[in-house]
Design a protein around this motif. Sequence first.
Motif, PDB file in Angstrom:
ATOM      1  N   PRO A  52       0.803  -1.228   0.000  1.00 43.88           N
ATOM      2  CA  PRO A  52       0.000   0.000   0.000  1.00 43.88           C
ATOM      3  C   PRO A  52       0.832   1.272   0.000  1.00 43.88           C
ATOM      4  CG  PRO A  52       0.028  -0.993   2.172  1.00 43.88           C
ATOM      5  CD  PRO A  52       0.664  -1.991   1.250  1.00 43.88           C
ATOM      6  N   ILE A  53       0.254   2.305  -0.585  1.00 44.76           N
ATOM      7  CA  ILE A  53       0.828   3.639  -0.536  1.00 44.76           C
ATOM      8  C   ILE A  53       0.262   4.316   0.704  1.00 44.76           C
ATOM      9  CG2 ILE A  53       1.033   5.855  -1.700  1.00 44.76           C
ATOM     10  CD1 ILE A  53       2.479   3.516  -3.109  1.00 44.76           C
ATOM     11  N   ASP A  54       1.125   4.647   1.641  1.00 42.92           N
ATOM     12  CA  ASP A  54       0.672   5.194   2.914  1.00 42.92           C
ATOM     13  C   ASP A  54       0.485   6.704   2.879  1.00 42.92           C
ATOM     14  OD1 ASP A  54       0.698   2.661   4.457  1.00 42.92           O
ATOM     15  OD2 ASP A  54       2.811   2.710   3.903  1.00 42.92           O
ATOM     16  N   ALA A  55       1.201   7.375   1.989  1.00 41.59           N
ATOM     17  CA  ALA A  55       1.009   8.814   1.797  1.00 41.59           C
ATOM     18  C   ALA A  55       1.288   9.145   0.336  1.00 41.59           C
ATOM     19  CB  ALA A  55       1.916   9.620   2.708  1.00 41.59           C
ATOM     20  N   LEU A  56       0.358   9.851  -0.275  1.00 41.16           N
ATOM     21  CA  LEU A  56       0.484  10.225  -1.684  1.00 41.16           C
ATOM     22  C   LEU A  56       0.364  11.732  -1.807  1.00 41.16           C
ATOM     23  CD1 LEU A  56       0.551   9.719  -4.747  1.00 41.16           C
ATOM     24  CD2 LEU A  56      -1.915   9.241  -4.634  1.00 41.16           C
ATOM     25  N   CYS A  57       1.401  12.354  -2.341  1.00 36.23           N
ATOM     26  CA  CYS A  57       1.390  13.796  -2.581  1.00 36.23           C
ATOM     27  C   CYS A  57       1.018  14.051  -4.037  1.00 36.23           C
ATOM     28  CB  CYS A  57       2.758  14.403  -2.273  1.00 36.23           C
ATOM     29  SG  CYS A  57       3.206  14.344  -0.525  1.00 36.23           S
ATOM     30  N   LEU A  58      -0.055  14.805  -4.249  1.00 32.25           N
ATOM     31  CA  LEU A  58      -0.530  15.093  -5.599  1.00 32.25           C
ATOM     32  C   LEU A  58      -0.157  16.508  -6.009  1.00 32.25           C
ATOM     33  CD1 LEU A  58      -4.177  13.660  -5.554  1.00 32.25           C
ATOM     34  CD2 LEU A  58      -2.069  12.500  -6.247  1.00 32.25           C
ATOM     35  N   GLN A  59       0.019  16.684  -7.319  1.00 29.38           N
ATOM     36  CA  GLN A  59       0.245  18.006  -7.889  1.00 29.38           C
ATOM     37  C   GLN A  59      -0.687  18.217  -9.087  1.00 29.38           C
ATOM     38  OE1 GLN A  59       3.281  15.842  -7.726  1.00 29.38           O
ATOM     39  NE2 GLN A  59       3.061  16.385  -5.568  1.00 29.38           N
ATOM     40  N   GLU A  60      -0.887  19.479  -9.403  1.00 30.41           N
ATOM     41  CA  GLU A  60      -1.776  19.907 -10.500  1.00 30.41           C
ATOM     42  C   GLU A  60      -3.195  19.371 -10.319  1.00 30.41           C
ATOM     43  OE1 GLU A  60      -0.779  21.393 -14.565  1.00 30.41           O
ATOM     44  OE2 GLU A  60       0.577  19.670 -14.475  1.00 30.41           O
ATOM     45  N   LEU A  61      -3.785  19.713  -9.187  1.00 32.51           N
ATOM     46  CA  LEU A  61      -5.171  19.318  -8.932  1.00 32.51           C
ATOM     47  C   LEU A  61      -6.122  19.981  -9.928  1.00 32.51           C
ATOM     48  CD1 LEU A  61      -5.347  19.701  -5.037  1.00 32.51           C
ATOM     49  CD2 LEU A  61      -4.595  17.717  -6.372  1.00 32.51           C
ATOM     50  N   LYS A  62      -5.872  21.251 -10.207  1.00 33.85           N
ATOM     51  CA  LYS A  62      -6.690  22.035 -11.140  1.00 33.85           C
ATOM     52  C   LYS A  62      -8.147  22.130 -10.692  1.00 33.85           C
ATOM     53  CE  LYS A  62      -3.845  21.285 -15.255  1.00 33.85           C
ATOM     54  NZ  LYS A  62      -3.823  20.831 -16.672  1.00 33.85           N
ATOM     55  N   LEU A  63      -8.364  22.230  -9.382  1.00 33.01           N
ATOM     56  CA  LEU A  63      -9.708  22.452  -8.864  1.00 33.01           C
ATOM     57  C   LEU A  63      -9.632  23.198  -7.538  1.00 33.01           C
ATOM     58  CD1 LEU A  63      -9.631  20.062  -6.569  1.00 33.01           C
ATOM     59  CD2 LEU A  63     -10.628  18.662  -8.354  1.00 33.01           C
ATOM     60  N   THR A  64     -10.726  23.850  -7.188  1.00 33.96           N
ATOM     61  CA  THR A  64     -10.774  24.635  -5.965  1.00 33.96           C
ATOM     62  C   THR A  64     -11.033  23.733  -4.766  1.00 33.96           C
ATOM     63  OG1 THR A  64     -13.107  25.073  -6.460  1.00 33.96           O
ATOM     64  CG2 THR A  64     -11.506  26.762  -7.100  1.00 33.96           C
ATOM     65  N   ASP A  65     -10.790  24.272  -3.579  1.00 32.88           N
ATOM     66  CA  ASP A  65     -10.915  23.472  -2.363  1.00 32.88           C
ATOM     67  C   ASP A  65     -12.313  22.877  -2.198  1.00 32.88           C
ATOM     68  OD1 ASP A  65      -8.302  24.044  -1.767  1.00 32.88           O
ATOM     69  OD2 ASP A  65      -8.736  25.505  -0.196  1.00 32.88           O
ATOM     70  N   ASP A  66     -13.334  23.639  -2.583  1.00 31.53           N
ATOM     71  CA  ASP A  66     -14.698  23.152  -2.412  1.00 31.53           C
ATOM     72  C   ASP A  66     -15.040  22.006  -3.364  1.00 31.53           C
ATOM     73  OD1 ASP A  66     -14.524  25.307  -4.390  1.00 31.53           O
ATOM     74  OD2 ASP A  66     -16.683  25.034  -4.625  1.00 31.53           O
ATOM     75  N   LYS A  67     -14.234  21.808  -4.385  1.00 34.32           N
ATOM     76  CA  LYS A  67     -14.462  20.728  -5.352  1.00 34.32           C
ATOM     77  C   LYS A  67     -13.588  19.509  -5.065  1.00 34.32           C
ATOM     78  CE  LYS A  67     -17.266  23.229  -7.924  1.00 34.32           C
ATOM     79  NZ  LYS A  67     -18.718  22.919  -8.016  1.00 34.32           N
ATOM     80  N   ALA A  73      -5.759  19.494   1.222  1.00 38.05           N
ATOM     81  CA  ALA A  73      -5.585  20.038  -0.128  1.00 38.05           C
ATOM     82  C   ALA A  73      -5.458  21.553  -0.116  1.00 38.05           C
ATOM     83  CB  ALA A  73      -6.756  19.624  -1.017  1.00 38.05           C
ATOM     84  N   ALA A  74      -4.727  22.051  -1.096  1.00 34.86           N
ATOM     85  CA  ALA A  74      -4.622  23.482  -1.360  1.00 34.86           C
ATOM     86  C   ALA A  74      -4.927  23.668  -2.842  1.00 34.86           C
ATOM     87  CB  ALA A  74      -3.234  24.003  -1.019  1.00 34.86           C
ATOM     88  N   GLY A  75      -6.166  24.012  -3.134  1.00 37.20           N
ATOM     89  CA  GLY A  75      -6.603  24.039  -4.521  1.00 37.20           C
ATOM     90  C   GLY A  75      -6.631  25.423  -5.140  1.00 37.20           C
ATOM     91  N   GLN A  76      -6.838  25.411  -6.451  1.00 35.04           N
ATOM     92  CA  GLN A  76      -6.880  26.647  -7.234  1.00 35.04           C
ATOM     93  C   GLN A  76      -7.614  26.345  -8.526  1.00 35.04           C
ATOM     94  OE1 GLN A  76      -2.966  28.266  -8.002  1.00 35.04           O
ATOM     95  NE2 GLN A  76      -3.668  29.529  -9.704  1.00 35.04           N
ATOM     96  N   LYS A  77      -8.451  27.251  -8.967  1.00 30.90           N
ATOM     97  CA  LYS A  77      -9.238  27.022 -10.172  1.00 30.90           C
ATOM     98  C   LYS A  77      -8.349  26.917 -11.407  1.00 30.90           C
ATOM     99  CE  LYS A  77     -13.167  28.856 -12.788  1.00 30.90           C
ATOM    100  NZ  LYS A  77     -14.151  29.970 -12.903  1.00 30.90           N
TER     101      LYS A  77
END
Length: 282
Positions: free
Chosen positions: A35-50, A65-69
């Motif tokens: 299993p992957i115990d921690a996964l760091c994502l980049q380029e979410l391309k969505l706001t926090d509420d989404k 998460a720290a999102g941005q439209k």
Amino acid sequence: MTDSIRIAAWNVNSLKVRLPHVIRWLKDQEQANQPIDALCLQELKLTDDKYPHQELEDEGYVSLAAGQKTYNGVAIIVRKAALAPIASDESTTFLKQARNIPGFEDEQQRILAATIPFAGMQPIRLISAYFPNGQSPDSDKFAYKLNWMQSLEDWLVQELQSNTRLALLGDFNIAPADADVHDPKAWEGQNLVSPPERAAFESLIKLGLCDSFRIFEQTPKTYSWWDYRMMGFRRNAGMRIDHILLSDPLKEKCSASFVDKLPRSWEQPSDHAPVVAEIAKE
């Protein structure tokens, strides 16, 4: 309880589009008993509420998460089963949170940090980072990239003083050596491989970090990003620009570091593949 944890980074190039891939990959790793115990994502391309907190929660993961439209955005996803018993929700999982580089004014969401209390080991400071692309060495965006990296370095000096067990994971948009580029001559002097970018990468290493991938003997021509155009993946015309840098105490515990190319072969993939490092518990 396993005797190690796995941490990973993945530029998903739109979490809205790639959420099924993220969940599929995480579940595949679990089923393989790796299993992957921690996964760091980049380029979410969505706001926090989404952000799909509930969908990931339903699969056994809690996330920050720290999102941005439309652009950028970073996240840290943690497998609940890997946490110390006290860590049951976001407030006790993601300790000492930091969003973006303190003191560096920037509307772009590129940094997310938190200290994670994994079971059976001392906590680990995880930083999910999406480095600026830079566009070209003669552009304003390139100057921004170098300025951003200098600010990151200054902040990391402080972070390492208070967090000896630190991992910096993400899309660095830098291929640190010619061995990380499918055609070094064709790319010579260009963005992602220019001398100033590589020097800035090396400055991070000199802080007391190591490129976990290079701790081990690796298959030549192993990359983490392939252009969608001109059959880049099929031809393996790629670059290794996604990295996991580890502080010395984590380097000593690192037992593996690799790129998982499989998700890049799936239908409608991200142009990046996940990179993974395995850290032994005490």
